[in-house]
Scaffold this motif. Structure first.
Motif, PDB file in Angstrom:
ATOM      1  N   ALA A  84       0.835  -1.206   0.000  1.00 22.57           N
ATOM      2  CA  ALA A  84       0.000   0.000   0.000  1.00 22.57           C
ATOM      3  C   ALA A  84       0.870   1.256   0.000  1.00 22.57           C
ATOM      4  N   TYR A  85       1.918   1.236   0.793  1.00 23.18           N
ATOM      5  CA  TYR A  85       2.766   2.425   0.863  1.00 23.18           C
ATOM      6  C   TYR A  85       3.455   2.688  -0.478  1.00 23.18           C
ATOM      7  N   ASP A  92       3.401   9.727  -4.760  1.00 24.42           N
ATOM      8  CA  ASP A  92       3.026  11.136  -4.587  1.00 24.42           C
ATOM      9  C   ASP A  92       4.148  11.973  -3.986  1.00 24.42           C
ATOM     10  N   ALA A  93       4.966  11.367  -3.144  1.00 28.38           N
ATOM     11  CA  ALA A  93       6.087  12.069  -2.514  1.00 28.38           C
ATOM     12  C   ALA A  93       6.928  11.028  -1.796  1.00 28.38           C
ATOM     13  N   LEU A  94       8.155  11.377  -1.430  1.00 26.42           N
ATOM     14  CA  LEU A  94       9.072  10.414  -0.834  1.00 26.42           C
ATOM     15  C   LEU A  94       8.731  10.082   0.617  1.00 26.42           C
ATOM     16  N   ASN A  99       3.123  12.313   1.814  1.00 25.04           N
ATOM     17  CA  ASN A  99       2.248  11.552   0.924  1.00 25.04           C
ATOM     18  C   ASN A  99       1.059  10.892   1.628  1.00 25.04           C
ATOM     19  N   GLY A 100       0.884  11.149   2.916  1.00 26.92           N
ATOM     20  CA  GLY A 100      -0.252  10.595   3.649  1.00 26.92           C
ATOM     21  C   GLY A 100      -0.117   9.121   3.987  1.00 26.92           C
ATOM     22  N   VAL A 105       2.816   2.961   6.920  1.00 23.98           N
ATOM     23  CA  VAL A 105       4.160   2.710   7.430  1.00 23.98           C
ATOM     24  C   VAL A 105       4.108   2.184   8.863  1.00 23.98           C
ATOM     25  N   MET A 106       3.293   2.789   9.706  1.00 23.42           N
ATOM     26  CA  MET A 106       3.205   2.343  11.103  1.00 23.42           C
ATOM     27  C   MET A 106       2.658   0.922  11.197  1.00 23.42           C
ATOM     28  N   PHE A 107       1.617   0.602  10.427  1.00 19.48           N
ATOM     29  CA  PHE A 107       1.096  -0.764  10.445  1.00 19.48           C
ATOM     30  C   PHE A 107       2.135  -1.743   9.894  1.00 19.48           C
ATOM     31  N   CYS A 108       2.811  -1.378   8.814  1.00 21.42           N
ATOM     32  CA  CYS A 108       3.815  -2.248   8.216  1.00 21.42           C
ATOM     33  C   CYS A 108       4.881  -2.627   9.235  1.00 21.42           C
ATOM     34  N   TRP A 109       5.467  -1.642   9.896  1.00 24.10           N
ATOM     35  CA  TRP A 109       6.533  -1.912  10.858  1.00 24.10           C
ATOM     36  C   TRP A 109       6.011  -2.554  12.134  1.00 24.10           C
ATOM     37  N   SER A 110       4.807  -2.224  12.547  1.00 24.38           N
ATOM     38  CA  SER A 110       4.223  -2.842  13.740  1.00 24.38           C
ATOM     39  C   SER A 110       3.999  -4.328  13.513  1.00 24.38           C
ATOM     40  N   PHE A 111       3.452  -4.686  12.366  1.00 26.28           N
ATOM     41  CA  PHE A 111       3.220  -6.096  12.072  1.00 26.28           C
ATOM     42  C   PHE A 111       4.530  -6.850  11.858  1.00 26.28           C
TER      43      PHE A 111
END
Length: 142
Positions: A84-85, A92-94, A99-100, A105-111
Protein backbone atom coordinates in the motif's frame (compact mmCIF):
# COMPACT_ATOMS: atom_id res chain seq x y z
CA UNK A 1 15.12 -3.05 34.39
CA UNK A 2 14.25 -6.48 35.77
CA UNK A 3 10.62 -5.44 36.23
CA UNK A 4 10.50 -4.29 32.61
CA UNK A 5 11.93 -7.61 31.42
CA UNK A 6 9.35 -9.54 33.46
CA UNK A 7 6.54 -7.58 31.79
CA UNK A 8 7.95 -8.06 28.26
CA UNK A 9 5.57 -10.85 27.17
CA UNK A 10 2.57 -8.97 28.56
CA UNK A 11 3.57 -5.77 26.73
CA UNK A 12 4.03 -7.69 23.47
CA UNK A 13 0.63 -9.33 23.97
CA UNK A 14 -1.08 -6.00 24.59
CA UNK A 15 0.68 -4.47 21.59
CA UNK A 16 -0.47 -7.38 19.39
CA UNK A 17 -4.06 -7.08 20.61
CA UNK A 18 -4.27 -3.32 20.02
CA UNK A 19 -2.60 -3.40 16.60
CA UNK A 20 -4.74 -6.36 15.49
CA UNK A 21 -7.93 -4.67 16.68
CA UNK A 22 -7.13 -1.41 14.90
CA UNK A 23 -6.22 -3.21 11.68
CA UNK A 24 -9.33 -5.41 11.74
CA UNK A 25 -11.41 -2.28 12.36
CA UNK A 26 -10.07 -0.74 9.14
CA UNK A 27 -11.10 -3.83 7.21
CA UNK A 28 -14.56 -3.94 8.81
CA UNK A 29 -15.09 -0.23 8.09
CA UNK A 30 -14.23 -0.72 4.44
CA UNK A 31 -16.15 -3.94 3.84
CA UNK A 32 -19.26 -3.30 5.94
CA UNK A 33 -19.48 0.51 6.09
CA UNK A 34 -19.27 0.53 9.91
CA UNK A 35 -17.12 2.48 12.37
CA UNK A 36 -17.23 5.59 10.22
CA UNK A 37 -17.06 3.75 6.92
CA UNK A 38 -14.23 3.42 4.42
CA UNK A 39 -11.66 6.21 4.07
CA UNK A 40 -12.45 6.48 0.37
CA UNK A 41 -15.05 4.97 -1.91
CA UNK A 42 -16.27 1.53 -0.89
CA UNK A 43 -14.58 -0.99 -3.21
CA UNK A 44 -16.67 -3.33 -5.35
CA UNK A 45 -16.66 -7.02 -4.47
CA UNK A 46 -13.29 -8.64 -5.30
CA UNK A 47 -11.94 -5.37 -6.79
CA UNK A 48 -8.14 -5.15 -6.79
CA UNK A 49 -6.53 -3.91 -4.59
CA UNK A 50 -9.06 -2.21 -2.28
CA UNK A 51 -11.44 -5.06 -1.54
CA UNK A 52 -8.62 -7.59 -1.11
CA UNK A 53 -6.72 -5.20 1.15
CA UNK A 54 -9.81 -4.84 3.32
CA UNK A 55 -10.18 -8.63 3.54
CA UNK A 56 -6.54 -8.94 4.60
CA UNK A 57 -7.10 -6.19 7.16
CA UNK A 58 -10.19 -7.84 8.62
CA UNK A 59 -9.01 -11.46 8.62
CA UNK A 60 -5.32 -10.83 9.26
CA UNK A 61 -6.06 -8.28 11.97
CA UNK A 62 -8.49 -10.69 13.64
CA UNK A 63 -5.95 -13.54 13.57
CA UNK A 64 -3.27 -11.29 15.07
CA UNK A 65 -5.73 -9.95 17.65
CA UNK A 66 -6.63 -13.49 18.75
CA UNK A 67 -3.08 -14.81 18.57
CA UNK A 68 -3.84 -17.51 15.99
CA UNK A 69 -1.19 -18.04 13.31
CA UNK A 70 0.23 -14.78 14.59
CA UNK A 71 3.60 -14.73 12.85
CA UNK A 72 2.26 -15.70 9.41
CA UNK A 73 -0.76 -13.37 9.66
CA UNK A 74 1.43 -10.49 10.86
CA UNK A 75 3.87 -11.04 8.00
CA UNK A 76 1.00 -10.97 5.47
CA UNK A 77 -0.41 -7.80 7.06
CA UNK A 78 3.04 -6.17 7.05
CA UNK A 79 3.53 -7.00 3.39
CA UNK A 80 0.11 -5.66 2.45
CA UNK A 81 0.94 -2.35 4.12
CA UNK A 82 4.34 -2.19 2.41
CA UNK A 83 2.53 -2.72 -0.90
CA UNK A 84 0.00 0.00 0.00
CA UNK A 85 2.77 2.43 0.86
CA UNK A 86 4.90 1.90 -2.23
CA UNK A 87 2.04 1.63 -4.74
CA UNK A 88 -0.49 4.12 -3.36
CA UNK A 89 1.44 6.67 -1.27
CA UNK A 90 5.10 6.79 -2.28
CA UNK A 91 4.51 7.85 -5.92
CA UNK A 92 3.03 11.14 -4.59
CA UNK A 93 6.09 12.07 -2.51
CA UNK A 94 9.07 10.41 -0.83
CA UNK A 95 8.25 10.87 2.86
CA UNK A 96 5.14 9.59 4.66
CA UNK A 97 4.32 13.03 6.08
CA UNK A 98 4.21 14.38 2.55
CA UNK A 99 2.25 11.55 0.92
CA UNK A 100 -0.25 10.59 3.65
CA UNK A 101 1.29 7.15 4.17
CA UNK A 102 1.98 7.37 7.92
CA UNK A 103 -0.70 4.80 8.77
CA UNK A 104 0.58 2.32 6.19
CA UNK A 105 4.16 2.71 7.43
CA UNK A 106 3.21 2.34 11.10
CA UNK A 107 1.10 -0.76 10.45
CA UNK A 108 3.81 -2.25 8.22
CA UNK A 109 6.53 -1.91 10.86
CA UNK A 110 4.22 -2.84 13.74
CA UNK A 111 3.22 -6.10 12.07
CA UNK A 112 6.82 -6.85 11.14
CA UNK A 113 7.75 -6.44 14.81
CA UNK A 114 4.92 -8.80 15.84
CA UNK A 115 6.07 -11.34 13.23
CA UNK A 116 9.60 -11.26 14.65
CA UNK A 117 8.74 -11.19 18.37
CA UNK A 118 5.76 -13.54 18.29
CA UNK A 119 2.39 -13.20 19.98
CA UNK A 120 3.40 -12.59 23.59
CA UNK A 121 0.82 -13.37 26.27
CA UNK A 122 -2.90 -14.01 25.91
CA UNK A 123 -2.68 -15.70 22.52
CA UNK A 124 -5.21 -18.42 21.74
CA UNK A 125 -2.85 -20.68 19.76
CA UNK A 126 -1.12 -22.18 22.85
CA UNK A 127 -4.52 -23.02 24.33
CA UNK A 128 -5.47 -24.94 21.20
CA UNK A 129 -2.14 -26.80 21.18
CA UNK A 130 -2.59 -27.73 24.86
CA UNK A 131 -6.05 -29.05 24.16
CA UNK A 132 -4.76 -31.27 21.34
CA UNK A 133 -1.87 -32.59 23.46
CA UNK A 134 -4.22 -33.37 26.34
CA UNK A 135 -5.98 -35.85 24.07
CA UNK A 136 -9.33 -34.13 23.80
CA UNK A 137 -10.88 -34.25 20.39
CA UNK A 138 -13.59 -32.06 18.98
CA UNK A 139 -16.96 -33.75 18.95
CA UNK A 140 -17.61 -35.05 15.44
CA UNK A 141 -21.13 -35.00 14.04
CA UNK A 142 -22.77 -38.43 13.95
Amino acid sequence: MEALEKSREYAIGLFRIVVGLLFASHGAATLFDVLGGPHGAKPDFAAWPGWWAAVIQLLGGTLVLCGLGTRAAALLCSGSMAYAYFVVHQPDALFPLENGGETAVMFCWSFLLIAVLGPGRWALAPLLRFRRRAGTRPIAPA
